[in-house]
Design a protein around this motif. Structure first.
Motif, PDB file in Angstrom:
ATOM      1  N   GLY A  25       0.801  -1.224   0.000  1.00  0.00           N
ATOM      2  CA  GLY A  25       0.000   0.000   0.000  1.00  0.00           C
ATOM      3  C   GLY A  25       0.829   1.267   0.000  1.00  0.00           C
ATOM      4  O   GLY A  25       0.371   2.314   0.457  1.00  0.00           O
ATOM      5  N   LEU A  26       2.033   1.176  -0.549  1.00  0.00           N
ATOM      6  CA  LEU A  26       2.934   2.327  -0.552  1.00  0.00           C
ATOM      7  C   LEU A  26       3.020   2.950  -1.941  1.00  0.00           C
ATOM      8  O   LEU A  26       2.891   2.255  -2.958  1.00  0.00           O
ATOM      9  CB  LEU A  26       4.336   1.901  -0.099  1.00  0.00           C
ATOM     10  CG  LEU A  26       4.457   1.279   1.296  1.00  0.00           C
ATOM     11  CD1 LEU A  26       5.891   0.815   1.535  1.00  0.00           C
ATOM     12  CD2 LEU A  26       4.024   2.270   2.368  1.00  0.00           C
ATOM     13  N   THR A  27       3.247   4.244  -1.977  1.00  0.00           N
ATOM     14  CA  THR A  27       3.481   4.960  -3.229  1.00  0.00           C
ATOM     15  C   THR A  27       4.717   5.823  -3.076  1.00  0.00           C
ATOM     16  O   THR A  27       5.072   6.233  -1.956  1.00  0.00           O
ATOM     17  CB  THR A  27       2.278   5.861  -3.603  1.00  0.00           C
ATOM     18  OG1 THR A  27       2.044   6.797  -2.543  1.00  0.00           O
ATOM     19  CG2 THR A  27       1.037   5.030  -3.857  1.00  0.00           C
TER      20      THR A  27
ATOM     21  N   VAL B 248      10.237  10.498  -1.357  1.00  0.00           N
ATOM     22  CA  VAL B 248       9.233  10.416  -0.309  1.00  0.00           C
ATOM     23  C   VAL B 248       8.387   9.164  -0.528  1.00  0.00           C
ATOM     24  O   VAL B 248       7.950   8.889  -1.649  1.00  0.00           O
ATOM     25  CB  VAL B 248       8.306  11.654  -0.310  1.00  0.00           C
ATOM     26  CG1 VAL B 248       7.115  11.441   0.611  1.00  0.00           C
ATOM     27  CG2 VAL B 248       9.071  12.896   0.114  1.00  0.00           C
ATOM     28  N   THR B 249       8.186   8.408   0.531  1.00  0.00           N
ATOM     29  CA  THR B 249       7.319   7.233   0.487  1.00  0.00           C
ATOM     30  C   THR B 249       6.069   7.526   1.319  1.00  0.00           C
ATOM     31  O   THR B 249       6.170   7.983   2.457  1.00  0.00           O
ATOM     32  CB  THR B 249       8.023   5.986   1.047  1.00  0.00           C
ATOM     33  OG1 THR B 249       9.225   5.748   0.317  1.00  0.00           O
ATOM     34  CG2 THR B 249       7.118   4.758   0.961  1.00  0.00           C
ATOM     35  N   ARG B 250       4.911   7.263   0.711  1.00  0.00           N
ATOM     36  CA  ARG B 250       3.631   7.511   1.392  1.00  0.00           C
ATOM     37  C   ARG B 250       2.868   6.208   1.576  1.00  0.00           C
ATOM     38  O   ARG B 250       2.982   5.298   0.753  1.00  0.00           O
ATOM     39  CB  ARG B 250       2.781   8.505   0.583  1.00  0.00           C
ATOM     40  CG  ARG B 250       3.443   9.865   0.367  1.00  0.00           C
ATOM     41  CD  ARG B 250       2.526  10.803  -0.420  1.00  0.00           C
ATOM     42  NE  ARG B 250       3.176  12.065  -0.743  1.00  0.00           N
ATOM     43  CZ  ARG B 250       3.193  13.122   0.077  1.00  0.00           C
ATOM     44  NH1 ARG B 250       2.575  13.049   1.258  1.00  0.00           N
ATOM     45  NH2 ARG B 250       3.814  14.238  -0.284  1.00  0.00           N
TER      46      ARG B 250
ATOM     47  N   ALA C  94      -0.045   9.639   3.907  1.00  0.00           N
ATOM     48  CA  ALA C  94       0.874  10.152   4.926  1.00  0.00           C
ATOM     49  C   ALA C  94       2.312   9.756   4.588  1.00  0.00           C
ATOM     50  O   ALA C  94       2.568   8.653   4.091  1.00  0.00           O
ATOM     51  CB  ALA C  94       0.500   9.619   6.308  1.00  0.00           C
ATOM     52  N   VAL C  95       3.255  10.665   4.853  1.00  0.00           N
ATOM     53  CA  VAL C  95       4.664  10.389   4.598  1.00  0.00           C
ATOM     54  C   VAL C  95       5.201   9.417   5.640  1.00  0.00           C
ATOM     55  O   VAL C  95       5.081   9.649   6.846  1.00  0.00           O
ATOM     56  CB  VAL C  95       5.488  11.696   4.620  1.00  0.00           C
ATOM     57  CG1 VAL C  95       6.979  11.380   4.463  1.00  0.00           C
ATOM     58  CG2 VAL C  95       5.033  12.649   3.530  1.00  0.00           C
ATOM     59  N   VAL C  96       5.775   8.317   5.175  1.00  0.00           N
ATOM     60  CA  VAL C  96       6.354   7.333   6.088  1.00  0.00           C
ATOM     61  C   VAL C  96       7.876   7.288   5.986  1.00  0.00           C
ATOM     62  O   VAL C  96       8.545   6.697   6.841  1.00  0.00           O
ATOM     63  CB  VAL C  96       5.775   5.930   5.839  1.00  0.00           C
ATOM     64  CG1 VAL C  96       4.287   5.900   6.134  1.00  0.00           C
ATOM     65  CG2 VAL C  96       6.040   5.470   4.404  1.00  0.00           C
ATOM     66  N   ALA C  97       8.427   7.915   4.956  1.00  0.00           N
ATOM     67  CA  ALA C  97       9.889   7.962   4.800  1.00  0.00           C
ATOM     68  C   ALA C  97      10.260   9.040   3.807  1.00  0.00           C
ATOM     69  O   ALA C  97       9.513   9.329   2.868  1.00  0.00           O
ATOM     70  CB  ALA C  97      10.430   6.615   4.336  1.00  0.00           C
ATOM     71  N   GLY C  98      11.430   9.668   4.039  1.00  0.00           N
ATOM     72  CA  GLY C  98      11.952  10.636   3.093  1.00  0.00           C
ATOM     73  C   GLY C  98      11.410  12.032   3.279  1.00  0.00           C
ATOM     74  O   GLY C  98      10.589  12.302   4.165  1.00  0.00           O
ATOM     75  N   SER C  99      11.873  12.935   2.404  1.00  0.00           N
ATOM     76  CA  SER C  99      11.471  14.334   2.458  1.00  0.00           C
ATOM     77  C   SER C  99      11.638  14.968   1.087  1.00  0.00           C
ATOM     78  O   SER C  99      12.625  14.701   0.390  1.00  0.00           O
ATOM     79  CB  SER C  99      12.321  15.099   3.484  1.00  0.00           C
ATOM     80  OG  SER C  99      12.114  16.490   3.368  1.00  0.00           O
ATOM     81  N   LEU C 100      10.665  15.785   0.698  1.00  0.00           N
ATOM     82  CA  LEU C 100      10.763  16.502  -0.570  1.00  0.00           C
ATOM     83  C   LEU C 100      11.693  17.705  -0.478  1.00  0.00           C
ATOM     84  O   LEU C 100      12.068  18.294  -1.489  1.00  0.00           O
ATOM     85  CB  LEU C 100       9.375  16.969  -1.021  1.00  0.00           C
ATOM     86  CG  LEU C 100       8.441  15.887  -1.573  1.00  0.00           C
ATOM     87  CD1 LEU C 100       7.049  16.471  -1.812  1.00  0.00           C
ATOM     88  CD2 LEU C 100       8.994  15.304  -2.866  1.00  0.00           C
ATOM     89  N   ASP C 101      12.054  18.072   0.735  1.00  0.00           N
ATOM     90  CA  ASP C 101      12.892  19.253   0.934  1.00  0.00           C
ATOM     91  C   ASP C 101      14.384  18.945   0.872  1.00  0.00           C
ATOM     92  O   ASP C 101      15.201  19.854   0.712  1.00  0.00           O
ATOM     93  CB  ASP C 101      12.569  19.904   2.285  1.00  0.00           C
ATOM     94  CG  ASP C 101      11.130  20.396   2.359  1.00  0.00           C
ATOM     95  OD1 ASP C 101      10.620  20.837   1.313  1.00  0.00           O
ATOM     96  OD2 ASP C 101      10.530  20.318   3.444  1.00  0.00           O
TER      97      ASP C 101
END
Length: 217
Positions: free
Chosen positions: A135-137, A173-175, A180-187
């Motif tokens: 269920g991850l994107t 980023v993994t959602r 909801a963000v579960v890993a990473g960052s777009l920044d």
């Protein structure tokens, strides 16, 4: 919204066309990875702008992206396919790198199947299936490609193989299924180093190159 979708489709088609002619010469480019200067006919004049070793500034720029161990292999490739051009190949390889990453992140199996051989596609497909089952994107973006250098080239039984070493920055980023963000960052940009090998059967009329191997580092 319709206009944006149409523009996106046009861009994708243009990118695919670029990859299909990756490395092909039109007859107007400078020859890349030329024979050593000693092989030129005695008394041959150098065109304006060439250096004493017979290379133009444009040729020098393209050759700077070719590792020394790959040069002999590239000469063999050019001898087997006079249409091959180093600068065009690298431009197309950069485009293909972004296209394949984007397709993997989005789970676009159709694009991956068209650009990768069976083994590489199977690996991508398995990773996408595992991600979907969880269920991850992925909400990833290729920020920039810092370097793309040819580190190996060879022709085996009529099939050309060219390895390109990529160093790039991307946001990752993994959602989960709720977004909801579960890993990473777009920044924050993440550095990635990979070597991808592209291959093409020189005896085939099909001009397309395919990704046949991926290695980290």
């Amino acid at each position: 919204m319709t206009v944006i979708v149409v523009l996106a489709m046009i861009f994708a088609l243009l990118a695919l066309r670029l990859f299909s002619v990756l490395g092909r010469r039109t007859g107007h480019e400078q020859q890349q990875i030329p024979a050593p200067a000693d092989d030129r006919p005695a008394g041959a004049r150098m065109p304006a702008g060439e250096q004493q070793d017979g290379r133009t500034p444009a040729q020098r720029a393209a050759e700077s992206a070719v590792a020394v161990p790959a040069q002999a292999g590239l000469r063999a490739l050019i001898a087997a396919d006079r249409s091959f051009d180093v600068a065009q190949f690298l431009s197309g390889a950069r485009a293909a790198y972004g296209m394949i990453l984007e397709a993997f992140w989005k789970g676009d199996r159709e694009t991956l199947k068209s650009l990768c051989d069976a083994d590489v596609y199977a690996a991508f497909d398995a990773a996408i299936t595992e991600r979907e089952s969880a269920g991850l994107t992925l909400d990833n973006k290729l920020v920039r490609i810092d370097t793309a250098n040819i580190v190996d080239a060879r022709v085996d039984d009529g099939v050309a193989h060219v390895a390109v070493h990529f160093e790039a920055d991307l946001s990752a980023v993994t959602r989960d299924s709720s977004g909801a963000v579960v890993a990473g960052s777009l920044d924050d940009a993440v550095s990635t180093i990979e070597t991808w090998t592209f291959s093409r059967d020189l005896r085939s009329r099909d001009p397309n190159w395919q990704l046949t191997e991926t290695d980290e580092g």
